[in-house]
Motif scaffolding. Structure first.
Motif, mmCIF file in Angstrom:
data_model
loop_
_atom_site.group_PDB
_atom_site.id
_atom_site.type_symbol
_atom_site.label_atom_id
_atom_site.label_comp_id
_atom_site.label_asym_id
_atom_site.label_seq_id
_atom_site.Cartn_x
_atom_site.Cartn_y
_atom_site.Cartn_z
ATOM 1 N N TYR A 183 0.831 -1.205 0.000
ATOM 2 C CA TYR A 183 0.000 0.000 0.000
ATOM 3 C C TYR A 183 0.869 1.259 0.000
ATOM 4 O O TYR A 183 0.504 2.275 -0.591
ATOM 5 C CB TYR A 183 -0.936 -0.030 1.199
ATOM 6 C CG TYR A 183 -1.752 -1.306 1.227
ATOM 7 C CD1 TYR A 183 -2.758 -1.518 0.298
ATOM 8 C CD2 TYR A 183 -1.482 -2.315 2.158
ATOM 9 C CE1 TYR A 183 -3.487 -2.701 0.292
ATOM 10 C CE2 TYR A 183 -2.197 -3.504 2.157
ATOM 11 C CZ TYR A 183 -3.206 -3.686 1.227
ATOM 12 O OH TYR A 183 -3.902 -4.858 1.209
ATOM 13 N N VAL A 184 2.026 1.171 0.636
ATOM 14 C CA VAL A 184 2.971 2.282 0.587
ATOM 15 C C VAL A 184 3.522 2.431 -0.827
ATOM 16 O O VAL A 184 3.655 3.548 -1.351
ATOM 17 C CB VAL A 184 4.125 2.059 1.589
ATOM 18 C CG1 VAL A 184 5.216 3.106 1.393
ATOM 19 C CG2 VAL A 184 3.610 2.095 3.016
ATOM 20 N N GLN A 186 2.038 1.597 -3.567
ATOM 21 C CA GLN A 186 0.985 2.173 -4.412
ATOM 22 C C GLN A 186 0.840 3.670 -4.160
ATOM 23 O O GLN A 186 0.616 4.450 -5.099
ATOM 24 C CB GLN A 186 -0.344 1.469 -4.125
ATOM 25 C CG GLN A 186 -0.402 0.046 -4.654
ATOM 26 C CD GLN A 186 -1.698 -0.650 -4.289
ATOM 27 O OE1 GLN A 186 -2.308 -0.347 -3.266
ATOM 28 N NE2 GLN A 186 -2.126 -1.579 -5.118
ATOM 29 N N LYS A 187 0.999 4.066 -2.923
ATOM 30 C CA LYS A 187 0.832 5.471 -2.552
ATOM 31 C C LYS A 187 1.914 6.342 -3.176
ATOM 32 O O LYS A 187 1.653 7.491 -3.572
ATOM 33 C CB LYS A 187 0.855 5.601 -1.027
ATOM 34 C CG LYS A 187 0.412 6.957 -0.511
ATOM 35 C CD LYS A 187 0.317 6.950 1.005
ATOM 36 C CE LYS A 187 -0.154 8.299 1.532
ATOM 37 N NZ LYS A 187 -0.249 8.306 3.019
ATOM 38 N N VAL A 188 3.128 5.811 -3.272
ATOM 39 C CA VAL A 188 4.244 6.596 -3.823
ATOM 40 C C VAL A 188 4.497 6.264 -5.294
ATOM 41 O O VAL A 188 5.554 6.599 -5.836
ATOM 42 C CB VAL A 188 5.529 6.364 -2.997
ATOM 43 C CG1 VAL A 188 5.328 6.764 -1.551
ATOM 44 C CG2 VAL A 188 5.999 4.913 -3.091
ATOM 45 N N ARG A 189 3.537 5.613 -5.940
ATOM 46 C CA ARG A 189 3.724 5.165 -7.321
ATOM 47 C C ARG A 189 4.131 6.316 -8.259
ATOM 48 O O ARG A 189 5.052 6.203 -9.053
ATOM 49 C CB ARG A 189 2.459 4.505 -7.841
ATOM 50 C CG ARG A 189 2.580 4.052 -9.289
ATOM 51 C CD ARG A 189 1.261 3.572 -9.834
ATOM 52 N NE ARG A 189 1.076 2.154 -9.586
ATOM 53 C CZ ARG A 189 0.048 1.638 -8.918
ATOM 54 N NH1 ARG A 189 -0.868 2.437 -8.386
ATOM 55 N NH2 ARG A 189 -0.073 0.335 -8.773
#
Length: 254
Positions: A183-184, A186-189
């Motif tokens: 999820y991290v 994906q958040k910083v993608r």
């Protein structure tokens, strides 16, 4: 306080031991590669045959540079499993038994992905980019490459991919020990994409086709890393839930 200092000294001694083993392995592989460097060189320059290009040198030192470069890259590739094993042995005491088994399986994957990255850079990216640049100046210039410049170009087109191909395994390892989660990632993608694009533009020649050929595989690797991180993270969560249920069951039984 003294106990903490003793633990720190023990950790530093252990780290020194692991680094020493890695350095010895690198030196052994380097000597072995240096012995067969001529055969490796002949294999590497076979890709120049279709272009009728012969490499030249401008000084005696270039010969030594080529020898050390080829032997060094091969030694690094062979040392990667040794280095990964030493890192695993260093962090092993801090890992749970299940984590030890999982992380140990990443060691051969690191070596395989490094070799795949080298092969991808050499047989795919290098071939396309080199052919494009050579044909671009074919009617304008008499093509002549020095051995040093050619191998610098080869390294630029292969080593970054060999390193970046390790990304999925590194992400899986960090996920398994709880440092990151999908999820991290994906958040910083969008930030990761920006960094990867910058890397692609930096390591590739200044044309759109080369930039595109380098950028797409790197973005694909990042997405694969997220997927693999999710798989590891879900398995880790299920294992933790089972451990909690077993713990509660044992407490109720008591």
């Amino acid at each position: 306080m003294e106990d903490q200092e003793m633990k720190l000294v023990d950790h530093l001694d252990e780290l020194r031991k692991r680094l020493l083993i890695t350095m010895v392995a690198f030196i052994i592989f380097f000597i072995f590669a240096f012995i067969f460097v001529k055969d490796i060189y002949n294999w590497l320059v076979m890709g120049l045959d279709p272009y009728s290009i012969t490499l030249v040198i401008l000084g005696p030192s270039e010969v030594l540079w080529v020898y050390f470069t080829i032997a060094g890259i091969l030694a690094i590739a062979c040392t990667i499993p040794i280095l990964a094993l030493q890192i695993w042995l260093f962090v092993k005491p801090a890992l749970k038994p299940i984590e030890r088994k999982i992380t140990l399986s990443y060691i051969p994957a690191l070596f395989i992905l490094f070799i795949l990255g080298l092969c991808f850079g050499y047989f795919v990216i290098l071939d396309v980019v080199f052919g494009f640049l050579t044909n671009l100046g074919e009617e304008m210039f008499d093509t002549m490459f020095t051995a040093e410049k050619y191998f610098q170009f080869v390294l630029t087109m292969t080593i970054p991919f060999a390193i970046l191909f390790e990304l999925p395994v590194v992400v899986m390892f960090l996920t398994s020990i709880g440092i990151i989660n999908p999820y991290v990632l994906q958040k910083v993608r969008k930030y990761a994409y920006f960094v990867l694009v910058i890397i692609s533009v930096t390591i590739s020649p200044p044309d759109f086709i080369s930039d595109f050929l380098v950028t797409i595989p790197l973005l694909f690797l990042y997405e694969c890393s997220i997927i693999l991180s999710k798989i590891v993270y879900k398995k880790k969560q299920k294992k933790e839930e089972r451990d909690q249920v077993d713990m509660l069951s044992n407490e109720v039984a008591k």
